[in-house]
Design an enzyme around this catalytic site. Structure first.
Site: not given
Ligand code: TTP
Ligand code: MG
Length: 353
Positions: A6, A106-107
């Site tokens: 992730d 992003d996963e």
């Molecule tokens: P996530 O992997 O949930 O968050 P992240 O990568 O920003 O942070 P983390 O380090 O905790 O993993 O989500 C991936 C992307 O999806 C994030 O960068 C932006 C988008 N996103 C949104 O647009 N709205 C949301 O509510 C969430 C949770 C994510």
């Molecule tokens: Mg993320």
């Protein structure tokens, strides 16, 4: 074993990558609705901003109040650019992993047959080297365990759990932190005196089915009984896009050869959509050129498209558009459906996420 990758604060880190001048600043990536200059919500924020309590889903005006203005940059989302980086990461993952799947922008989940820990470290490092951005990796016997492990050490984290450690991690977890359990389900479980997964074990199985229905009830029973491998189907519900990428017989600039390869792979995407009751709004084609650089071209439809459509015309247009702007031959080509829309009308546990 399963590896989960992730990306850390993904959209904000992607912005840091192309704006080194913002190093050290709070970067708030926003979805502006356009009603007033500050209408809309925060998509994500880097860790500097999280320290001030700014988070995904928060109204932009609220984030402006929390983040000190002189140290902050507010930027609009640029999905096209993040999609290109995601494709670049996808090529790194597919280079190292036999069996992998991108479950959101992003996963990734990777099934590792051999020694999973060194493989996971290698992938994590290669992503850093080839794209310039960091991720967190989790390794566990199940998808649920791997995803939770990746989340435990963020950012730039790594956590390996064997079967016993996975069980302890999940059983000790607060119920609302379990991937797949939404707010409403967590609330209802709190009402039954359940705070952690361990508490869930004490509840009567019949009560769980009565209260949450057969599908969600059985899911919770599997969780309570430690049958984590069976929870996989539900975590797929989070998937926000589906994609396939393939290598062309030889590098080419022939649009019809590319279209043929796409047609071969598109059936998989469509079968997946059908199985999961999803439509899509965005169609994208990914190109890996002979210099191994990633590119993508996409278009969005006004209304969501189903799994039976024929998109040859749109695909051809995207291919031609790409070829017109790039002189190189294409080595690999991919097809991606994004902005998925659920059409099942049924709420599952994962659907609440
Ligand atoms: P996530 O992997 O949930 O968050 P992240 O990568 O920003 O942070 P983390 O380090 O905790 O993993 O989500 C991936 C992307 O999806 C994030 O960068 C932006 C988008 N996103 C949104 O647009 N709205 C949301 O509510 C969430 C949770 C994510
Ligand atoms: Mg993320």
């Amino acid at each position: 074993m399963i590896i989960h990758i992730d990306m850390d604060y993904f959209f904000a880190q992607a912005e840091e990558l192309r704006h080194p001048e913002y190093t050290g600043k709070i970067i708030v990536v926003c979805v502006y609705s356009g009603r007033t200059p500050d209408s809309g919500v925060v998509s994500t924020v880097n860790y500097e901003g999280r320290r001030y309590g700014v988070h995904s889903g928060m109204p932009i005006f609220k984030a402006r109040k929390r983040a000190p203005p002189q140290d902050s940059v507010f930027l609009p989302v640029d999905h096209e650019y993040y999609g290109e980086i995601s494709d670049r990461i996808d090529s790194v993952v597919t280079e190292y992993a036999e069996i992998s799947g991108r479950t959101s922008i992003d996963e990734w989940f990777i099934r590792a047959e051999g020694d999973a820990e060194p493989l996971a470290r290698k992938i994590k490092q290669a992503i850093r080297e080839k794209t310039g951005i960091t991720c967190s990796a989790g390794v566990a016997p199940s998808m649920l365990g791997a995803k939770m492990a990746a989340g435990m050490r963020k950012p730039d984290g790594f956590l390996f759990v064997d079967e016993a450690a996975e069980r302890k991690m999940i059983e000790d977890s607060d119920i609302e932190k379990v991937v797949g359990i939404g707010e409403k389900t967590a609330e209802a479980l709190h009402g039954l005196g359940v705070e952690t997964v361990k508490n869930l074990k004490k509840l009567d199985r019949m009560l769980l089915v009565e209260k949450f229905g057969k599908k969600s009830g059985s899911w919770l029973i599997a969780l309570a009984e430690g049958r984590y491998g069976e929870l996989l189907e539900y975590s797929e519900g989070e998937q926000s896009e589906v994609s396939r990428i393939g290598t062309l017989k030889e590098k080419t600039r022939d649009a019809s050869e590319m279209l043929e390869k796409i047609a071969e792979m598109e059936g998989d995407n469509q079968a997946w959509l059908k199985q999961h009751n999803k439509f899509f709004r965005t169609l994208a084609i990914a190109f890996v050129t002979e210099d191994m650089k990633n590119h993508s071209r996409s278009l969005s439809f006004k209304s969501p498209k189903g799994w039976t459509g024929d998109f040859r015309e749109e695909e051809m247009k995207l291919i031609r558009e790409f070829l017109a702007g790039n002189p190189l031959a294409v080595r690999r080509i991919g097809i991606r459906y994004a902005n998925l829309v659920d059409v099942s009308g049924q709420k599952t546990l994962a659907g609440e996420l």
